[in-house]
Design an enzyme around this catalytic site. Structure first.
Site, mmCIF file in Angstrom:
data_model
loop_
_atom_site.group_PDB
_atom_site.id
_atom_site.type_symbol
_atom_site.label_atom_id
_atom_site.label_comp_id
_atom_site.label_asym_id
_atom_site.label_seq_id
_atom_site.Cartn_x
_atom_site.Cartn_y
_atom_site.Cartn_z
ATOM 1 N N SER A 102 -1.398 -5.437 -4.446
ATOM 2 C CA SER A 102 -2.674 -5.365 -5.169
ATOM 3 C C SER A 102 -3.576 -6.857 -4.994
ATOM 4 O O SER A 102 -3.862 -7.020 -3.990
ATOM 5 C CB SER A 102 -2.372 -5.058 -6.679
ATOM 6 O OG SER A 102 -3.760 -4.458 -7.107
ATOM 7 N N ASP B 125 -2.288 1.698 -5.720
ATOM 8 C CA ASP B 125 -2.104 0.552 -6.509
ATOM 9 C C ASP B 125 -0.487 0.190 -6.031
ATOM 10 O O ASP B 125 0.283 0.505 -6.904
ATOM 11 C CB ASP B 125 -2.459 0.421 -7.859
ATOM 12 C CG ASP B 125 -2.028 -0.854 -8.314
ATOM 13 O OD1 ASP B 125 -1.953 -1.731 -7.706
ATOM 14 O OD2 ASP B 125 -2.376 -1.056 -9.738
#
Length: 282
Positions: free
Chosen positions: A39, A159
């Site tokens: 991320s 993510d």
């Protein structure tokens, strides 16, 4: 000499703390041969490899109130809270030109993790040839609920912080006996269960393994934190974490708070610089 890895947690805009840490590393010429991030950690990592001090911080601080960068208008008009064109074309090509040549010649191996929404678990990619693999950075950064899944390598990805929020076990599996770990939450933080799991069950009803990962996310995170503490106690890790609460949301809009978090990351890194240098030389 033991191999050392650099492990970078995500955390959305809290990643400006990591940007401060990495800028201090660049200033002190601390180059770690293996980096793994998810991320925001992955986004920060690419500017570290390209030796572009200040770049990651500028992107997030200068544009935190720029609706073209991120905001709910994008979610409505483009289907994702972050503007893909702004983040992956306009910024690296026009606003903050990315030094691909330095990145590719730096001699540092970068791994980026993303969550496999269909099969469950994390998938990791080696990031040589970044220009053709920027979609992996996007997948690793695309937050659940407010971003569409990214299709790549025959998988549906989101993510990286969902399945493996602090990818230190992967670093160890790749041969790094020691690790420098950069977290974006202060000592004592524990993640709470998701308050929107009902939404996950509706939005992701066709992806039961993703629902399970979102449901168990807090347990995975807290167990990983305990493992990080164990590594630190055994002398196998140096951990950099905010020395005080950042007071930031994942999608923070207050530029002054972001600047303060960046300065804290920079200061915390310098405070530990001799410890880090000794750790690298052992």
């Amino acid at each position: 000499m033991a191999q050392v890895g650099l492990v970078l947690e995500g955390g959305g805009l809290r990643g400006v703390y990591t940007a401060g840490v990495l800028d201090a590393f660049l200033e002190q010429n601390i180059k770690i041969p293996y980096v793994i991030g998810v991320s925001a950690g992955a986004c920060n990592a690419v500017s570290y490899l390209s030796n572009q001090k200040g770049r990651s911080a500028a992107i997030n601080i200068e544009h935190c109130n720029d609706p073209e960068y991120y905001g709910f208008r994008n979610l409505i008009t483009k289907g994702a809270i972050f503007n893909e064109d702004m983040l992956f074309r306009k910024m690296p090509e026009e606003l903050y030109p990315f030094d691909y040549d330095t990145y590719e010649s730096c001699g540092i191996k970068l791994m980026v993790g993303a969550t496999d929404c269909v099969n469950g678990g994390e998938v990791y990619y080696s990031m040589e040839g970044l220009k053709d693999k920027m979609v992996i950075v996007k997948a690793s950064s695309w937050l659940p609920y407010v971003s569409p899944m990214v299709e790549y390598d025959g998988k549906k990805l989101l993510d990286g912080g969902i399945a493996d929020p602090i990818p230190v076990r992967k670093s160890i599996a790749d041969g790094n006996d020691k690790n420098i770990i950069v977290l974006t939450q202060p000592q004592g933080y524990k993640k709470s269960p998701s308050s929107v799991i009902r939404l996950a069950k509706i939005k992701y009803r066709r992806f039961p393994k993703l629902i399970e990962m979102l449901k168990n996310r807090h347990e995975v995170y807290n167990q990983t934190l305990a493992f990080v503490d164990q590594l630190e106690a055994e002398g196998k890790a140096v951990v950099l974490r905010p020395s005080q609460s950042l007071g930031l949301s994942r999608l923070e809009k207050d530029a002054e708070k972001l600047k303060a978090a960046y300065r804290l990351g920079y200061a915390d890194a310098l405070e530990k610089i001799k410890v880090i240098q000794a750790f690298l030389e052992q």
